[in-house]
Design a protein around this motif. Structure first.
Motif, short mmCIF file in Angstrom:
data_model
loop_
_atom_site.label_atom_id
_atom_site.label_comp_id
_atom_site.label_asym_id
_atom_site.label_seq_id
_atom_site.Cartn_x
_atom_site.Cartn_y
_atom_site.Cartn_z
N ASP A 83 -9.24 2.76 -3.96
CA ASP A 83 -10.99 2.78 -3.88
C ASP A 83 -10.47 1.37 -5.23
OD1 ASP A 83 -11.24 4.44 -1.88
OD2 ASP A 83 -12.17 6.01 -3.32
N TYR A 84 -10.52 2.15 -6.25
CA TYR A 84 -10.10 1.25 -7.74
C TYR A 84 -9.69 -0.52 -6.86
CZ TYR A 84 -9.37 -1.15 -11.58
OH TYR A 84 -9.06 -2.23 -12.85
N ALA A 85 -8.47 -0.04 -6.29
CA ALA A 85 -8.09 -1.31 -5.56
C ALA A 85 -8.84 -2.49 -4.99
CB ALA A 85 -6.54 -1.00 -5.16
N ARG A 86 -9.59 -1.98 -4.14
CA ARG A 86 -10.04 -3.01 -3.07
C ARG A 86 -11.85 -2.98 -3.98
NH1 ARG A 86 -9.24 2.86 -0.42
NH2 ARG A 86 -8.51 2.52 1.20
N ILE A 112 -11.06 -4.01 -6.48
CA ILE A 112 -10.84 -5.32 -7.51
C ILE A 112 -9.83 -6.70 -6.40
CG2 ILE A 112 -10.56 -4.85 -9.81
CD1 ILE A 112 -7.46 -4.08 -9.28
N SER A 113 -10.55 -5.77 -5.08
CA SER A 113 -10.21 -7.25 -3.87
C SER A 113 -8.72 -7.09 -3.92
CB SER A 113 -10.39 -8.44 -3.84
OG SER A 113 -12.19 -8.55 -4.29
N ILE A 114 -7.95 -6.24 -4.24
CA ILE A 114 -6.31 -5.75 -4.12
C ILE A 114 -6.17 -5.09 -2.58
CG2 ILE A 114 -4.22 -5.18 -4.69
CD1 ILE A 114 -5.36 -5.85 -7.84
N ASN A 115 -5.30 -5.45 -1.73
CA ASN A 115 -5.05 -4.65 -0.44
C ASN A 115 -4.05 -3.84 -0.13
OD1 ASN A 115 -7.63 -4.89 0.54
ND2 ASN A 115 -6.37 -7.22 0.83
N TYR A 165 3.78 11.38 -0.13
CA TYR A 165 3.44 10.49 -0.21
C TYR A 165 2.89 9.33 1.21
CZ TYR A 165 2.90 9.65 -5.10
OH TYR A 165 2.51 9.51 -6.67
N TYR A 166 4.48 9.67 1.64
CA TYR A 166 4.41 9.46 3.12
C TYR A 166 3.12 9.56 4.19
CZ TYR A 166 9.53 8.27 2.36
OH TYR A 166 10.74 7.68 0.79
N ARG A 167 2.94 11.12 3.79
CA ARG A 167 1.65 11.73 4.06
C ARG A 167 0.13 11.29 4.11
NH1 ARG A 167 4.31 16.47 3.18
NH2 ARG A 167 3.04 17.03 1.88
N ARG A 168 -0.04 10.04 3.25
CA ARG A 168 -0.92 8.95 2.25
C ARG A 168 -0.46 8.02 2.98
NH1 ARG A 168 -0.46 14.03 1.14
NH2 ARG A 168 -2.06 15.38 0.30
N GLY A 169 0.63 7.32 3.96
CA GLY A 169 0.66 6.29 4.22
C GLY A 169 1.46 5.83 3.78
N TYR A 170 2.16 5.82 2.59
CA TYR A 170 2.44 5.44 1.68
C TYR A 170 3.98 4.81 2.35
CZ TYR A 170 -0.60 4.70 -2.11
OH TYR A 170 -1.69 4.44 -2.52
N SER A 171 5.16 4.17 2.12
CA SER A 171 6.34 3.95 3.11
C SER A 171 7.19 3.19 1.71
CB SER A 171 5.98 3.20 4.29
OG SER A 171 5.00 2.29 4.48
N PRO A 172 8.52 3.34 2.44
CA PRO A 172 9.61 2.69 2.16
C PRO A 172 9.69 1.15 1.71
CG PRO A 172 10.90 4.89 3.06
CD PRO A 172 9.09 4.32 3.07
N THR A 173 9.74 0.01 1.02
CA THR A 173 10.32 -1.06 1.06
C THR A 173 11.56 -1.67 1.31
OG1 THR A 173 10.40 -1.75 -1.09
CG2 THR A 173 8.08 -1.39 -0.85
N GLY A 174 12.51 -0.52 1.16
CA GLY A 174 13.99 -0.98 1.40
C GLY A 174 14.30 -1.14 -0.51
N GLU A 190 -0.28 -0.44 2.23
CA GLU A 190 -1.76 -1.46 2.42
C GLU A 190 -2.64 -0.97 2.81
OE1 GLU A 190 -1.14 -4.83 2.68
OE2 GLU A 190 1.10 -4.80 1.54
N LEU A 191 -4.25 -1.65 2.45
CA LEU A 191 -5.32 -0.62 2.41
C LEU A 191 -5.84 -1.57 3.91
CD1 LEU A 191 -5.68 -0.17 -1.47
CD2 LEU A 191 -4.84 1.60 0.09
#
Length: 170
Positions: free
Chosen positions: A108-111, A113-116, A133-142, A168-169
């Protein structure tokens, strides 16, 4: 319970909380411990004060009904992304939804301050935490980064790496 920005008056409580959740015997009561991988303290008063005073960062705190500071999360504005670190819940209060509330507050804080894009790093050997974290929508970037820490913030018991995760929000 409200999640609020921490202030300089919270430094000592925050240091105690973070160290109790990540290192030492007290941390072993929770599931976020790093004590089997890293000895020593996780943070000290000086670095916590620097983080709170950093104009590009904020530490959000969770205070329960009894006034006990039982959780926190560090957020750093990195321009196009918000870095989330030091997500901490008191070992006695883990698995009760506080971490989820703090992570939601970070997003919510990211949103606000307009960060997605939200990023973080997690030790590769922390399978249960990575799954959380994966269950909350986070994914590895590699991206895999070596964990390098100053001895004042712990001594590695073995070489450790971290995965960079991203969300990505909407």
């Amino acid at each position: 319970m409200p999640v609020l920005p921490a202030t300089i008056q919270d430094v000592n409580q925050l240091v105690a909380l973070v160290n109790s959740a990540y290192r030492g015997e007290s941390s072993k009561r929770g599931w976020t411990t790093e004590a089997d991988m890293i000895d020593g303290q996780r943070i000290d008063t000086e670095s916590m004060t620097e983080q709170i005073n950093d104009p590009e960062a904020v530490i959000l705190k969770y205070v329960n009904n009894d006034g006990f500071l039982s959780g926190c999360v560090y957020l750093k504005n990195k321009g196009s992304e918000l870095y989330v670190g030091m997500l901490t819940v008191s070992p006695q209060m883990q698995a009760g939804g506080i971490g989820r509330q703090l992570l939601q507050a970070a997003e919510d804080y990211a949103r606000s301050i307009s960060i997605n894009t939200v990023t973080m790093t997690v030790i590769t050997r922390r399978a249960e935490l990575l799954q959380w974290y994966y269950r909350r929508g986070y994914s590895p970037t590699g991206e895999v980064l070596p964990l390098l820490i100053d001895k004042r913030f712990g001594v590695l018991k073995q070489p450790l790496d971290m995965y960079k995760l991203q969300k990505e929000l909407a």
